[in-house]
Design a protein around this motif. Sequence first.
Motif, PDB file in Angstrom:
ATOM      1  N   TRP A 129       6.162 -10.676  -0.678  1.00 29.33           N
ATOM      2  CA  TRP A 129       6.080  -9.898   0.365  1.00 29.33           C
ATOM      3  C   TRP A 129       6.174  -8.605   0.302  1.00 29.33           C
ATOM      4  N   ALA A 130       6.922  -7.957  -0.545  1.00 29.04           N
ATOM      5  CA  ALA A 130       6.665  -6.340  -0.733  1.00 29.04           C
ATOM      6  C   ALA A 130       5.348  -5.783  -1.120  1.00 29.04           C
ATOM      7  N   LEU A 131       4.558  -6.776  -1.809  1.00 26.36           N
ATOM      8  CA  LEU A 131       3.318  -6.477  -2.417  1.00 26.36           C
ATOM      9  C   LEU A 131       2.326  -6.546  -1.095  1.00 26.36           C
ATOM     10  N   THR A 132       2.342  -7.647  -0.405  1.00 32.93           N
ATOM     11  CA  THR A 132       1.698  -7.950   0.760  1.00 32.93           C
ATOM     12  C   THR A 132       1.930  -6.708   1.854  1.00 32.93           C
ATOM     13  N   THR A 133       3.287  -6.313   1.942  1.00 34.54           N
ATOM     14  CA  THR A 133       3.397  -5.348   2.878  1.00 34.54           C
ATOM     15  C   THR A 133       2.561  -4.071   2.401  1.00 34.54           C
ATOM     16  N   GLU A 134       2.656  -3.812   1.353  1.00 37.18           N
ATOM     17  CA  GLU A 134       1.651  -2.620   0.696  1.00 37.18           C
ATOM     18  C   GLU A 134       0.350  -2.674   1.320  1.00 37.18           C
ATOM     19  N   ARG A 135      -0.218  -4.053   0.941  1.00 38.28           N
ATOM     20  CA  ARG A 135      -1.516  -4.367   1.417  1.00 38.28           C
ATOM     21  C   ARG A 135      -1.938  -4.157   3.053  1.00 38.28           C
ATOM     22  N   ALA A 137      -0.495  -2.087   4.888  1.00 40.02           N
ATOM     23  CA  ALA A 137      -0.705  -0.708   4.903  1.00 40.02           C
ATOM     24  C   ALA A 137      -1.992  -0.111   4.543  1.00 40.02           C
ATOM     25  N   LYS A 138      -2.343  -0.596   3.368  1.00 40.52           N
ATOM     26  CA  LYS A 138      -3.188   0.207   2.613  1.00 40.52           C
ATOM     27  C   LYS A 138      -4.757  -0.491   2.449  1.00 40.52           C
ATOM     28  N   GLN A 139      -4.529  -2.078   2.517  1.00 42.52           N
ATOM     29  CA  GLN A 139      -5.768  -2.716   1.859  1.00 42.52           C
ATOM     30  C   GLN A 139      -5.767  -4.024   2.798  1.00 42.52           C
ATOM     31  N   PRO A 140      -5.787  -3.804   4.050  1.00 40.87           N
ATOM     32  CA  PRO A 140      -5.531  -5.018   4.995  1.00 40.87           C
ATOM     33  C   PRO A 140      -6.672  -6.211   5.072  1.00 40.87           C
ATOM     34  N   LEU A 171       6.663  -7.619   8.902  1.00 43.58           N
ATOM     35  CA  LEU A 171       6.478  -7.462  10.285  1.00 43.58           C
ATOM     36  C   LEU A 171       6.541  -6.063  10.821  1.00 43.58           C
ATOM     37  N   ALA A 172       7.358  -5.367  10.676  1.00 45.01           N
ATOM     38  CA  ALA A 172       7.326  -3.697  11.080  1.00 45.01           C
ATOM     39  C   ALA A 172       6.075  -3.230  10.672  1.00 45.01           C
ATOM     40  N   GLN A 173       5.595  -3.346   9.368  1.00 45.51           N
ATOM     41  CA  GLN A 173       4.342  -2.700   8.806  1.00 45.51           C
ATOM     42  C   GLN A 173       3.060  -3.140   9.830  1.00 45.51           C
ATOM     43  N   ILE A 174       3.083  -4.424   9.830  1.00 47.51           N
ATOM     44  CA  ILE A 174       1.933  -5.095  10.528  1.00 47.51           C
ATOM     45  C   ILE A 174       1.791  -4.417  12.151  1.00 47.51           C
ATOM     46  N   GLY A 175       3.001  -4.143  12.733  1.00 49.00           N
ATOM     47  CA  GLY A 175       3.203  -3.723  14.141  1.00 49.00           C
ATOM     48  C   GLY A 175       2.839  -2.159  14.206  1.00 49.00           C
ATOM     49  N   ILE A 176       3.452  -1.500  13.063  1.00 43.03           N
ATOM     50  CA  ILE A 176       3.134  -0.121  12.957  1.00 43.03           C
ATOM     51  C   ILE A 176       1.506   0.173  12.509  1.00 43.03           C
ATOM     52  N   GLU A 177       0.926  -0.629  11.940  1.00 42.02           N
ATOM     53  CA  GLU A 177      -0.409  -0.093  11.397  1.00 42.02           C
ATOM     54  C   GLU A 177      -1.567  -0.757  12.046  1.00 42.02           C
TER      55      GLU A 177
END
Length: 221
Positions: A129-135, A137-140, A171-177
């Motif tokens: 999940w941590a690596l998914t959160t990175e994506r 933000a940066k490579q969706p 969840l937060a990263q999806i909402g932010i980005e």
Amino acid sequence: MSDTTVAQVLAELATLEDPKIRAVNEKHGDDHGVNLGHLRAVAKRLKTQQDLARELWATGDTTAKLLTTLICRPKAFERDELDAMLRSAGTPKVQDWLVNYVVKKNPHAEELRAAWFADPDPVVASAGWALTTERVAKQPAGLDLDGLLDVIEADMKDAPDRLQWAMNHCLAQIGIEHAEYRARALAIGERLEVLKDYPTPPNCTSPFAPIWITEMVRRKG
């Protein structure tokens, strides 16, 4: 320092041990008592030493493992080696540094992300999940953000701590980005109330997703 031995490094790390720091860290599940600034200074002096890094990891000592992530060559590890390292990481801090300082820079990162994300061990899954959160933000491109929100909505409330934390960050990263998913991300956060009452120091943003998303979007202006 190329002839530095594991024994010499462990002896130096032992001199940096501070019982007060250990007491604080143990509250977060981390069994080490070395000031991380001091640890980074050791790493800066040692520079990159891949063989020493591997030997330090093999000791099983938490502080030595943290040092491994600072002096290794991230691209030099094979996929299976990183998988074994993650499974033996032990503490949250070691896992966090391994994922952020090593795995993210390794050519097998995406393959490991997919494998760990689906792993039945919640600690391993949290790394996925941590690596998914990175994506996110940066490579969706190529990620199923709706699908991720479906999983978060179904599983985050009852997930074990580390996995819950990682899902909440996603969840937060999806909402932010991603503005088109923001309303749904906020609604999921409000309904599940995960980390709503998390004690947050002054001048820090709450990890409660609706507050986190709203604040970060505000900062982006």
